[in-house]
Design a protein around this motif. Structure first.
Motif, mmCIF file in Angstrom:
data_model
loop_
_atom_site.group_PDB
_atom_site.id
_atom_site.type_symbol
_atom_site.label_atom_id
_atom_site.label_comp_id
_atom_site.label_asym_id
_atom_site.label_seq_id
_atom_site.Cartn_x
_atom_site.Cartn_y
_atom_site.Cartn_z
ATOM 1 N N ASN A 191 0.801 -1.278 0.179
ATOM 2 C CA ASN A 191 -0.114 0.033 -0.038
ATOM 3 C C ASN A 191 0.925 1.323 -0.029
ATOM 4 O O ASN A 191 1.966 1.395 0.762
ATOM 5 C CB ASN A 191 -0.904 0.100 1.155
ATOM 6 N N ALA A 192 0.469 2.377 -0.493
ATOM 7 C CA ALA A 192 0.986 3.526 -0.849
ATOM 8 C C ALA A 192 2.370 3.512 -1.650
ATOM 9 O O ALA A 192 3.299 4.440 -1.612
ATOM 10 C CB ALA A 192 1.445 4.144 0.294
ATOM 11 N N SER A 193 2.573 2.294 -2.443
ATOM 12 C CA SER A 193 3.548 2.140 -3.162
ATOM 13 C C SER A 193 3.716 2.991 -4.675
ATOM 14 O O SER A 193 4.729 2.887 -5.487
ATOM 15 C CB SER A 193 4.228 0.819 -3.449
ATOM 16 N N GLY A 194 2.455 3.497 -5.052
ATOM 17 C CA GLY A 194 2.374 4.073 -6.213
ATOM 18 C C GLY A 194 1.353 3.495 -7.322
ATOM 19 O O GLY A 194 1.480 3.756 -8.418
ATOM 20 N N LYS A 195 1.005 2.338 -6.768
ATOM 21 C CA LYS A 195 0.013 1.518 -7.925
ATOM 22 C C LYS A 195 -1.189 2.090 -8.497
ATOM 23 O O LYS A 195 -1.244 2.327 -9.425
ATOM 24 C CB LYS A 195 -0.408 0.202 -7.221
ATOM 25 N N SER A 196 -1.835 2.758 -7.635
ATOM 26 C CA SER A 196 -2.968 3.567 -8.065
ATOM 27 C C SER A 196 -2.609 5.017 -9.063
ATOM 28 O O SER A 196 -3.179 4.885 -9.857
ATOM 29 C CB SER A 196 -3.781 4.089 -6.954
ATOM 30 N N MET A 197 -1.615 5.444 -8.498
ATOM 31 C CA MET A 197 -0.998 6.632 -9.282
ATOM 32 C C MET A 197 -0.500 6.112 -10.609
ATOM 33 O O MET A 197 -1.012 6.792 -11.579
ATOM 34 C CB MET A 197 0.089 7.440 -8.478
ATOM 35 N N LYS A 228 5.594 -5.362 -10.591
ATOM 36 C CA LYS A 228 5.430 -4.938 -9.195
ATOM 37 C C LYS A 228 6.126 -3.437 -9.236
ATOM 38 O O LYS A 228 6.852 -2.888 -9.891
ATOM 39 C CB LYS A 228 6.314 -5.713 -8.233
ATOM 40 N N MET A 229 5.651 -2.812 -7.875
ATOM 41 C CA MET A 229 6.222 -1.406 -7.625
ATOM 42 C C MET A 229 7.379 -1.641 -6.730
ATOM 43 O O MET A 229 7.328 -2.272 -5.628
ATOM 44 C CB MET A 229 4.892 -0.683 -6.838
ATOM 45 N N SER A 230 8.551 -1.162 -7.124
ATOM 46 C CA SER A 230 9.765 -1.647 -6.424
ATOM 47 C C SER A 230 9.880 -0.978 -5.085
ATOM 48 O O SER A 230 9.226 0.302 -4.883
ATOM 49 C CB SER A 230 10.993 -1.471 -7.243
ATOM 50 N N HIS A 231 10.551 -1.262 -4.143
ATOM 51 C CA HIS A 231 10.779 -1.085 -2.908
ATOM 52 C C HIS A 231 11.997 -1.623 -2.287
ATOM 53 O O HIS A 231 12.678 -2.563 -2.857
ATOM 54 C CB HIS A 231 9.755 -1.164 -1.749
ATOM 55 N N MET A 232 12.629 -1.195 -1.122
ATOM 56 C CA MET A 232 13.654 -1.804 -0.657
ATOM 57 C C MET A 232 13.556 -1.406 0.834
ATOM 58 O O MET A 232 12.955 -0.700 1.478
ATOM 59 C CB MET A 232 14.959 -1.037 -1.118
ATOM 60 N N ALA A 274 12.891 -1.568 7.620
ATOM 61 C CA ALA A 274 12.052 -0.561 7.331
ATOM 62 C C ALA A 274 12.097 -0.596 5.789
ATOM 63 O O ALA A 274 12.995 -0.678 5.093
ATOM 64 C CB ALA A 274 12.316 0.798 7.786
ATOM 65 N N ILE A 275 10.584 -0.170 5.098
ATOM 66 C CA ILE A 275 10.483 -0.224 3.716
ATOM 67 C C ILE A 275 10.802 1.097 3.349
ATOM 68 O O ILE A 275 10.100 2.352 3.806
ATOM 69 C CB ILE A 275 9.005 -0.653 3.375
ATOM 70 N N THR A 276 11.354 1.268 2.080
ATOM 71 C CA THR A 276 11.342 2.565 1.523
ATOM 72 C C THR A 276 10.866 2.252 0.008
ATOM 73 O O THR A 276 11.480 1.429 -0.801
ATOM 74 C CB THR A 276 13.032 3.012 1.141
ATOM 75 N N PHE A 277 10.027 3.204 -0.271
ATOM 76 C CA PHE A 277 9.271 2.946 -1.524
ATOM 77 C C PHE A 277 10.157 3.675 -2.819
ATOM 78 O O PHE A 277 10.470 4.771 -2.573
ATOM 79 C CB PHE A 277 7.780 3.583 -1.746
ATOM 80 N N LEU A 278 10.287 3.158 -3.878
ATOM 81 C CA LEU A 278 10.976 3.487 -4.907
ATOM 82 C C LEU A 278 10.117 4.159 -6.270
ATOM 83 O O LEU A 278 10.429 4.911 -7.191
ATOM 84 C CB LEU A 278 12.130 2.475 -5.542
ATOM 85 N N TYR A 279 8.623 3.817 -6.051
ATOM 86 C CA TYR A 279 7.788 4.083 -7.131
ATOM 87 C C TYR A 279 8.329 3.839 -8.464
ATOM 88 O O TYR A 279 7.660 4.411 -9.326
ATOM 89 C CB TYR A 279 7.556 5.696 -6.830
ATOM 90 N N LYS A 280 8.922 3.034 -8.661
ATOM 91 C CA LYS A 280 9.192 2.494 -10.109
ATOM 92 C C LYS A 280 8.687 1.126 -10.376
ATOM 93 O O LYS A 280 8.841 0.237 -9.523
ATOM 94 C CB LYS A 280 10.919 2.322 -9.946
ATOM 95 N N ILE A 281 8.232 0.903 -11.396
ATOM 96 C CA ILE A 281 7.455 -0.547 -12.220
ATOM 97 C C ILE A 281 8.719 -1.261 -12.548
ATOM 98 O O ILE A 281 9.677 -0.955 -13.017
ATOM 99 C CB ILE A 281 6.684 -0.121 -13.171
ATOM 100 N N GLN A 282 8.534 -2.656 -12.069
ATOM 101 C CA GLN A 282 9.575 -3.446 -12.538
ATOM 102 C C GLN A 282 8.833 -5.079 -12.759
ATOM 103 O O GLN A 282 7.718 -4.996 -12.426
ATOM 104 C CB GLN A 282 10.780 -3.835 -11.245
ATOM 105 N N ASP A 283 9.585 -5.834 -13.427
ATOM 106 C CA ASP A 283 9.044 -7.086 -13.544
ATOM 107 C C ASP A 283 8.961 -7.831 -12.494
ATOM 108 O O ASP A 283 9.895 -7.694 -11.575
ATOM 109 C CB ASP A 283 9.676 -7.904 -14.877
ATOM 110 N N GLY A 284 7.954 -8.770 -12.301
ATOM 111 C CA GLY A 284 7.940 -9.556 -11.053
ATOM 112 C C GLY A 284 6.879 -9.458 -10.288
ATOM 113 O O GLY A 284 5.745 -8.885 -10.596
#
Length: 734
Positions: free
Chosen positions: A528-534, A659-663, A670-680
């Motif tokens: 959630n809040a990783s940028g999927k809806s946007m 997927k919306m990437s995160h690290m 702790a999760i940091t959202f990168l808001y970048k679309i990737q395969d997987g």
């Protein structure tokens, strides 16, 4: 079908009739109304060549007019709600049947409800005359949405979800009649209209955004014009057009004023300024006719008649001065009789000054001045300001003054000298005014007669205004011109959301590739809040912008013409709708399933969040399999979900998991959202997102989840009781 149509031609309605070739046309209104007249002309002239000035007084045999009073909104809505369709699922309850109907039409649209309800009642009343044989009963098989061949179908829900328009009403708007206190909020329309100069250009841009098209030739014309305008070599012509746009006004209201002799000098100045601006633009664009199709169309609309209209107004009317500031004056040497009357009138001022001196000499010594003036229907009168606080008008009666009335501490009288002036001068001011009015009315009749030569280029100039605004916004915000293809392929490189990036300088762009060599169905997972809806809204909005002729916020884009854009983005519950969020989800999904074509774009965001996970998963998988039932007809589908979908149900070369990437932080996790679309694929990271809860509660949730997932045996009642005893909840506030 819902679209924006404009008087007096109503091209959209005419195009719809030509496209569908209806056996019978039904509408509401009176035969004298412009819309009804346009429909009659279209039905009677199959070749499309209508007599624009002809007034029809009777209806063709295949057209029926209904009266509004016989078709109230509530009555029409009642008929729509009780409609029985043969295509609806069998053994359905009333509520399910209503939900099914709402997947086929938009019952929130007043015009749609009016049209369908009136059609149902009309068929019920006249079916006995229309049925092929005497035994045929009236049966409604299905409701099919119709879009114009050149238009992209987008429902109101998608328009609202994409923030194309965002009309915001003040809380106290009801005090001012509703819309008077409305303003445009953050929306695509507000962004693209930043450089609109004229009110007509502003309205034209709204019309463009309300009617996305898939006519590649028309879109090519728009992009050609916009490229021309933003080219630095053409800055002088762009500046000249911009200056002319400041002078144009909506002449429809002015025509109504001058037709009924209500036009003042301001109306005539605005009308002449508009005509002059039209002619000025025509002269400015002549050297560039071979470079721009829209310029050529504008030049072809210009007529010598418009030049004659300009010359007539310019040589006849003096728009700067006049005997009465509320109306223009007629220039000299237009009418000899008028010139003579004016010459006589110009000597009146000297006579009135001399008359005032004579009157003062016969008044009491304390009165040192007075005024002699002409009042229509009363003739010449003498006006004297009160000479003391306690004076009365009767004090001047012995001096031959007959009292008339008092206003603003001034007494008005009639004297023998005034009567003599009436005999000598008569109603000369009224004679001059009436004579001028007759000439002005003849000019007005000539102008109105030639209105068609003015309205067409005026519409085209407003069209230029809208496109210039779009072009300037695109240039300022680093947008690019998309390529247009016919191969059902959507390619967007480093796309950005035009509204989200306004206040976010670090907005992360993303690619979107579908069709051609790319798989058309994208299933996107992420926390959630990783940028999927946007991302979903960004894809839909950029495809939409390409269909209105706008530049796109991207590094590059190659867009095919889509049939329709469907969405499952918003599901706001409302007691007024009497529908849950899940019911709204189903209606929006049903609309896409029934209406989507191979070239459609379908975006679905977190479908079924209002019900249980397994039911949601089953419905979503079933809907996706419906789109995948043929390898060559799957539309462009973008789905975001927090569910883990079983791949065995989606085995197809058309499906692409992203997927919306995160690290994660190596120490704190702790999760940091990168808001970048990737395969997987990735999980929803629910427990990581829930770390704001009490640690003991979160740990227990993990244990229960593991138990429900089958990873651990279920807890005994004793263990369950001990857990609640061990949970350390924060104390309540005092």
């Amino acid at each position: 079908m819902e679209t924006f149509d404009k008087a007096p031609k109503f091209f959209a309605a005419q195009a719809l009739i030509r496209q569908t070739s209806p056996k019978h046309v039904i509408t509401m209104g009176k035969i004298a109304e412009p819309f009804v007249q346009a429909l009659i002309g279209c039905l009677l002239n199959a070749d499309g060549k209508q007599e624009t000035d002809k007034q029809y007084v009777s209806l063709p045999a295949n057209m029926t007019l209904l009266d509004f009073k016989d078709f109230t909104f509530n009555a029409c809505l009642y008929r729509v709600r009780r409609l029985q369709l043969q295509s609806q699922p069998t053994d359905t309850q009333t509520e399910d049947r209503l939900n099914y109907i709402q997947t086929l039409i938009n019952v929130d649209s007043t015009k749609t409800v009016y049209a369908l309800g009136a059609l149902i009642k009309f068929l019920e009343q006249t079916w006995h005359n229309m049925r092929p044989s005497g035994d045929d009963a009236l049966i409604f098989l299905h409701i099919k949405q119709v879009a114009l061949d050149d238009h992209v179908y987008i429902d109101n829900t998608t328009f609202n979800a994409l923030n194309v328009f965002n009309l915001m009403r003040h809380d106290s708007a009801f005090k001012h009649g509703g819309l008077s206190s409305c303003r445009e909020g953050v929306s695509l329309f507000k962004l693209l209209s930043l450089h609109c100069v004229s009110q007509m250009g502003f309205l034209k841009l709204r019309e463009i955004l309300m009617s996305p098209i898939k006519n590649m030739n028309e879109l090519a014309k728009r992009y050609e014009f916009m490229d021309f305008i933003v080219d630095p070599r053409h800055t002088p012509i762009a500046t000249a057009i911009n200056a002319a746009l400041h002078k144009i006004t909506n002449v429809y209201k002015i025509f109504g004023k001058i037709k009924h002799s209500q036009g003042n000098a301001g109306h005539w100045r605005a009308l002449y300024g508009t005509i002059y601006a039209l002619l000025q633009v025509n002269e400015e664009i002549k050297p560039f006719l071979t470079e721009c199709s829209i310029f050529r169309e504008y030049h072809e609309m210009m007529s010598e008649n418009l030049y004659r209209v300009e010359a007539t107004i310019n040589t006849t009317l003096d728009l700067k001065v006049g005997l009465n500031r509320d109306r223009p004056a007629v220039k000299e040497h237009i009418d000899d009789e008028l010139d003579e009357a004016k010459s006589t009138y110009n000597t009146i001022q000297n006579r009135l000054v001399a008359a005032a001196r004579i009157v003062v000499n016969h008044l009491p010594p304390q009165l040192e001045e007075c005024t002699v003036s002409f009042v229509p229907d009363m003739g010449h009168i003498i006006s004297v300001r009160k000479w003391s606080p306690k004076c009365t008008p009767e004090e001047l009666l012995p001096y031959g003054c007959y009292f008339l009335f008092e206003s603003s501490s001034i007494f008005h009288y009639k004297t023998a000298l005034c009567q003599e002036l009436d005999k000598q001068l008569g109603d000369l001011p009224l004679v001059v005014q009436d004579h001028e009015n007759r000439i002005i009315q003849r000019v007005a009749a000539f102008v109105i007669e030639q209105n068609v030569f003015m309205l067409n280029p005026l519409e085209q100039l407003a069209y230029m205004d809208a496109l210039i605004s779009m072009a300037k916004v695109g240039k300022e915000r680093n947008y690019v011109r998309p390529l247009i293809n016919e191969h059902n392929m959507l390619e967007i490189k480093d796309g950005r959301h035009p509204l989200a990036e306004i206040n976010n300088e670090s907005y992360v762009p993303n690619h979107y590739m579908s069709g051609g060599l790319h798989r058309p169905m994208k299933i996107i997972t992420g926390p959630n809040a990783s940028g999927k809806s946007m991302f979903l809204k960004q894809v839909a909005l950029l495809v939409y912008m390409a269909h209105v002729g706008s530049y796109l916020p991207a590094a590059a884009a190659n867009i095919s013409m889509v049939h329709s854009i469907h969405s499952r983005l918003h599901a706001n519950e409302s007691a007024a709708l009497n529908m849950s969020a899940f019911t709204i989800d189903l209606i929006q999904m049903g609309n896409a399933l029934y209406s989507a074509k191979p070239s459609s774009l379908v975006v679905m965001d977190e479908f079924g969040r209002g019900t249980t996970g397994n039911v949601t998963k089953a419905l979503l998988l079933s809907a996706l399999r419906h789109f995948l039932h043929g390898d060559n007809i799957c539309p462009h589908v973008v789905v975001s979900t927090h569910l883990t979908l079983e791949k065995e149900y989606l085995e197809s070369p058309l499906v692409h998991f992203q997927k919306m990437s995160h690290m994660r932080h190596p120490e704190t996790n702790a999760i940091t959202f990168l808001y970048k679309i990737q395969d997987g694929e990735t999980s929803s990271c629910t427990f990581e997102m829930a770390e704001v809860l009490e640690p003991s509660i979160l740990q227990r949730a993990k244990e229960i989840y593991a138990s429900l997932s089958g990873d651990k045996p279920e807890l005994t009642p004793e263990e369950e009781e001990q857990f609640f005893l061990d949970v350390k909840c924060p104390p309540f506030d005092d």
